[in-house]
Motif scaffolding. Structure first.
Motif, PDB file in Angstrom:
ATOM      1  N   GLU A  70       0.832  -1.205   0.000  1.00  0.00           N
ATOM      2  CA  GLU A  70       0.000   0.000   0.000  1.00  0.00           C
ATOM      3  C   GLU A  70       0.865   1.252   0.000  1.00  0.00           C
ATOM      4  OE1 GLU A  70      -2.987  -0.094  -0.569  1.00  0.00           O
ATOM      5  OE2 GLU A  70      -3.985  -1.801   0.372  1.00  0.00           O
ATOM      6  N   HIS A  80      -4.655   3.427   3.180  1.00  0.00           N
ATOM      7  CA  HIS A  80      -4.751   1.969   3.211  1.00  0.00           C
ATOM      8  C   HIS A  80      -3.681   1.364   4.118  1.00  0.00           C
ATOM      9  CE1 HIS A  80      -6.678   2.220  -1.053  1.00  0.00           C
ATOM     10  NE2 HIS A  80      -7.396   2.786  -0.114  1.00  0.00           N
ATOM     11  N   GLU A  90     -10.419   1.758  -4.850  1.00  0.00           N
ATOM     12  CA  GLU A  90      -9.630   1.125  -5.897  1.00  0.00           C
ATOM     13  C   GLU A  90     -10.115   1.473  -7.309  1.00  0.00           C
ATOM     14  OE1 GLU A  90      -6.189  -0.108  -5.585  1.00  0.00           O
ATOM     15  OE2 GLU A  90      -7.328  -0.538  -3.780  1.00  0.00           O
ATOM     16  N   GLU A 114      -3.469   5.721  -0.627  1.00  0.00           N
ATOM     17  CA  GLU A 114      -2.600   4.586  -0.295  1.00  0.00           C
ATOM     18  C   GLU A 114      -1.994   4.743   1.097  1.00  0.00           C
ATOM     19  OE1 GLU A 114      -3.013   2.211  -2.127  1.00  0.00           O
ATOM     20  OE2 GLU A 114      -3.029   2.736  -4.260  1.00  0.00           O
ATOM     21  N   VAL A 162     -11.187  -0.095   1.867  1.00  0.00           N
ATOM     22  CA  VAL A 162     -10.004   0.075   1.019  1.00  0.00           C
ATOM     23  C   VAL A 162     -10.386  -0.095  -0.452  1.00  0.00           C
ATOM     24  CG1 VAL A 162      -7.828  -1.034   0.379  1.00  0.00           C
ATOM     25  CG2 VAL A 162      -8.332  -0.582   2.793  1.00  0.00           C
TER      26      VAL A 162
HETATM   27 FE   LIG Z   1      -4.374   0.615  -1.984  1.00  0.00          FE
END
Ligand SMILES: [Fe+2]
Ligand SMILES: [Fe+2]
Lengths: 390, 550
Positions: free
Chosen positions: B97, B130, B226, B127, B222
């Motif tokens: 991540e 995440h 995406e 990210e 998460v």
């Molecule tokens: Fe990610």
């Protein structure tokens, strides 16, 4: 005839797999044991941040696995000229029968850095959401109370051009100084703090752009695109623009952060926001712009400068490389202070444009310099009056 | 914000990007791809004024659920079999991540369309989100689950362990080498677009079936970011495709990225889903079934194939081969068996399989029992220390495998193993595609074309080399996989937490020393090596030695 298909569902089972159900080795070992917290107890921030980005000098026994075309992988220490203790020790060589252990944690002084703002997911979204909510409310309240109707023509020009043009500084630095630098520092603590700084700048850029949009909807002859021409053609802005662009061209990530947050922001950013906009707006009947610009001022003064100081203080007080670091930082000061002062001076014509004048440019600049000198001396560095008044 | 004002706001922030007049931003990452400057639309269409509150709201839900789980004593019903594998998974995943965050600037100078950079910066901070939200989940497991060992040492474990090293490719591949190969093709076009569905959607479903509804809460949150990242990748891919010169490199990179992701992600996630679950309902999807749906149909047929008309050369053969590996060659089963064979080198406990598991495997993968059943019965028999050694040292007809130099998963489908001398060293590869990756793709020339920006495979890629000749007790101590009594191992081949049933360093001290297959291979004469290779490829399945030649 009807038939009911039984729905297929997993069956919950009682497993008694909760903490404390049994005693056995490690049954009470409920803190991360791979790093040493800065204070007595590990903070939540440290737990979610420290050691996520590995270092082959202490763990990472098989080393980096993918390299650039020159064979270097991971986060090369040479990406900055500054050094933290341990930097000159070689990466432990692993080979047949070598074992995997490196130096004790932390192998490098870099790992001692902690973001004093303790930024991670939860804090960064909470903080920035509060800012955008507050700003939206402020602007909306002003719109409803017809606050913009009090603005005189000159002030409208000033806001559409000069307040507007600052969005480009924010956007450029947010992307090409800060987001860019988030790939380059040797620890997760650095890179996360830098990426949060990046989002502050990009958010501020958008705050100004959306404020500009509201004004073009609310004020009959507000030119919503004037900021573009100001940014590219207004001679008073070209010093700032040239300097901002030069900041994005810096290769050394420490230099980029230092030149931007320690030099450019106090000498130009705060000069512009605190000593021009905040001072001039009320006299011209504008009580809204200061809240928009003030959000960014708060980001910088209370958060971004704070982590920046902690980051460089560690380096100027480093037990092995303090002198090395100070001499490099001094050379960066010698390089960037004159450029920023020149850019600040080019900015001067802005001070005479509003009808109700802000305090004199020289007074504002003096105050910016005073604050800047204090930041510099807090870091254990020096700047002489002569250098500041050239 | 209303939809109309959102659209206007998005339109307005397009005014933010500008072209430098005095200094070009620093250029730090090379690529052999070429991009034409063209006016582009920001595919992300995200304005921070709505983005931050949206993410904050998602956080509220996740943290509300966490509090609820603890108040509701969720851990009284989580399956230990499942949560033990989370010690591996959650030790790996925060690094990919955060590496995705770090990868974004690789695109700035190389994709010269400032409109795209805004989306890349937002992906960067997504990210960061995440990475820390996953670290936080792991911390919560450590604090509330019965056995904190392996969670409490997570990041040291991950960095020292060969499984962690395999997983690390799924992070380092994003941030080094040719900037477009890494941050665009490997990261967004393959890892995110193809494989995050199995990671973040299939796996949470299995977690829930095992009494853990926190993992789904976190990972669905998460995954909801995406699709934006996938749009970023798609925009860059289309731009790359518009220049004919890039087609050859795209073909190379898709082959490498596809195959490596298959080797790494299917090994790990396949094992978690098939061997980490207690849910043996016959109608729950197997990993192979999920793979067919998420990856073959949704990614390959619906996403990749339509790009063919723009000139993208799709590695049809490798996609079919990945399926062949999973369906016919037992890839996931071979990997799970290897993890269990080498349990002593890891930092989580692996539950033996029972008759109920056997039945499910046989139903989902006909022929499974004949291949793997006996071995798992032996695993069960040898799981509690009782005068014998760990299974890897016992006579259960399992030949310890050689490692693949490229993907670092061992060469488990024995018949596919390839041997080659590369950079002055004899190396083994799990498959021809991995040999190609090392010898052909990651080189400064490709099919006669100069590729000076292509990355390199580096590092001590065979874990066993480091400990060649060491006693196992010293190996495990060196890695730090020991509990706080200084003797009991973190890893165990069973779930019994009775200290008298747990394996210790004392048990390991009496075992034979560790020998590196690669070191031994390089000590052989060429004739011995040829004989070794022809014997090895006749071995398997399930690690069986080759039958004696008649
Ligand atoms: Fe990610
Ligand atoms: Fe491989």
């Amino acid at each position: 005839m009807t038939s009911t298909l039984e729905r297929s569902l997993p069956k919950p089972t009682f497993t008694d797999a909760e903490a404390g159900a049994k005693e056995f080795p490690d049954s009470n070992a409920r803190t991360f044991n791979y790093y040493t917290p800065q204070k007595r107890k590990p903070s939540h921030y440290e737990d979610v941040t420290v050691e996520v980005q590995p270092d082959p000098r202490h763990y990472l026994s098989q080393g980096w696995l993918y390299g650039f075309s020159d064979g270097r992988g991971g986060y090369p220490l040479e990406w900055t000229a500054l050094k933290a203790w341990g930097s000159d020790r070689p990466v432990p060589v692993r080979g047949p029968g070598s074992g995997g252990k490196g130096y004790d944690w932390p192998a490098l002084g870099w790992h001692e850095f902690r973001d004093p703002n303790e930024e991670w997911e939860l804090s960064l979204y909470r903080y920035n959401s509060n800012v955008v909510r507050q700003l939206t409310q402020n602007v909306e309240a002003a719109r409803q109370s017809k606050a913009f109707e009090q603005w005189n023509r000159n002030w409208i020009n000033f806001v559409e051009r000069h307040v507007g043009a600052w969005m480009h500084v924010d956007h450029g630095l947010g992307l090409y100084v800060f987001a860019n630098a988030n790939r380059r520092a040797p620890t997760n603590m650095h890179n996360n703090a830098i990426s949060v700084n990046s989002m502050h700048r990009i958010r501020s850029a958008q705050d100004l752009a959306l404020y500009n949009l509201t004004l073009s909807e609310e004020i009959a002859d507000f030119d919503g695109s004037a900021h573009l021409a100001t940014w590219s053609d207004d001679p008073a802005w070209q010093g700032v623009r040239r300097t901002a662009e030069a900041l994005t061209a810096i290769d050394d990530w420490c230099e980029a952060i230092f030149a931007t947050n320690v030099i450019f922001e106090p000498l130009i950013g705060e000069l512009f926001r605190s000593h021009l906009i905040q001072q001039a707006a009320p006299g011209n009947g504008d009580f809204v712009t200061p809240t928009v610009v003030g959000a960014e001022e708060y980001d910088f003064a209370e958060r971004d400068l704070r982590y920046t100081k902690a980051m460089f203080e560690l380096l100027t007080a480093d037990r092995e490389f303090a002198d090395h670091n100070k001499s490099i930082l001094q050379s960066w000061l010698a390089d960037w202070v004159p450029r920023c002062l020149l850019a600040a001076r080019t900015f001067q014509p802005l001070w005479s444009q509003p009808d109700a004048k802000p305090p004199r440019f020289e007074d504002g600049l003096d105050r910016a310099k005073t604050r800047f000198s204090r930041i510099v001396s807090d870091l254990g560095l020096t700047i002489t009056a002569e250098e500041l008044n050239k | 914000m209303s939809r109309q004002s959102m659209a206007k706001a998005h339109q307005k922030i397009q005014e933010l990007s500008w072209e430098p007049m005095y200094h070009q931003p620093v250029s730090q990452y090379g690529t052999d791809y070429t991009f034409q400057k063209a006016k582009k639309k920001d595919p992300l269409k995200q304005v921070l004024r709505s983005y931050f509150p949206m993410q904050e709201e998602k956080d509220h839900r996740v943290y509300g659920a966490s509090d609820g789980a603890i108040r509701g004593n969720m851990f009284r019903q989580v399956q230990e079999r499942w949560l033990e594998w989370q010690k591996l998974f959650l030790s790996i995943i925060p690094l990919p991540e955060i590496s995705a965050a770090r990868a974004m600037p690789l695109l700035f100078r190389n994709v010269p369309n400032p409109e795209l950079h805004n989306g890349q910066a937002i992906q960067m901070i997504d990210e960061v989100r995440h990475s820390t939200i996953q670290q936080n989940l792991k911390r919560l497991y450590m604090q509330n689950y019965i056995d904190p060992a392996g969670f409490n040492s997570s990041l040291r474990d991950f960095q020292n362990d060969y499984c962690g090293t395999i997983g690390r490719q799924f992070a380092e591949g994003f941030i080094t080498g040719d900037a477009i190969t890494a941050a665009s093709i490997y990261l967004t076009i393959v890892a995110e677009t193809a494989f995050t569905n199995t990671l973040f959607v299939a796996m949470p479903a299995e977690a829930a079936a095992n009494g853990d509804y926190l993992l789904p809460t976190v990972f669905h949150s998460v995954q909801s970011d995406e699709s934006r990242h996938i749009s970023n990748g798609y925009a860059t891919l289309l731009m790359a495709l518009s220049d004919e010169n890039n087609h050859q490199l795209l073909e190379r990179d898709l082959r490498y990225a596809w195959w490596n992701n298959h080797r790494v992600v299917d090994a790990a996630i396949g094992t978690f889903i098939e061997y980490g679950t207690k849910d043996r309902r016959k109608d729950r999807e197997s990993y192979a079934e999920m793979w067919r749906r998420w990856i073959y149909d949704d990614y390959y047929r619906s996403y990749l194939v339509p790009l063919e008309k723009y000139g993208l050369v799709i590695p049809h053969d490798l996609i079919e081969e990945a399926w062949n590996q999973i369906w016919n060659k037992g890839y996931v089963h071979e990997v799970a068996q290897f993890f269990a064979t080498g349990w002593l080198a890891n930092y989580w406990r692996i539950d033996p399989m029972t008759d109920k598991d056997f039945e499910w495997f046989e139903y989902k993968y006909p022929g499974w029992y004949d291949r793997y059943g006996k071995w798992w019965e032996n695993y069960n028999r040898l799981s509690v220390a009782n005068g014998h050694n760990p299974i890897v040292f016992e006579d259960v007809d399992y030949q310890y495998p050689h490692r693949c130099w490229t993907c670092m998963v061992p060469c488990l489908v024995r018949e596919d193993m390839v041997m080659d001398e590369v950079d002055g060293q004899v190396r083994t590869y799990c498959h021809e595609a991995c040999r190609w990756t090392d010898k052909v793709a990651f080189r400064p020339t490709y099919q006669g074309r100069e590729t000076p920006n292509m990355g390199q495979l580096i590092g001590s890629r065979e874990w066993e080399t480091l400990y060649h000749g060491w006693n196992w007790a010293d190996v495990v101590s060196d890695m730090g996989f020991v509990r706080d009594d200084g003797n009991t191992l973190v890893a165990q081949p069973h779930l019994n937490l009775d200290p008298k049933k747990m394996w210790t360093l004392d048990h390991l001290r009496r075992c034979p020393p560790l020998a590196s297959p690669n070191v031994l291979l390089n000590e052989m004469t060429p004739e011995e090596r040829t004989a070794f290779h022809s014997n090895y490829v006749r071995g398997g399945p399930a690690g069986r030695y080759a039958p004696a030649e008649v």
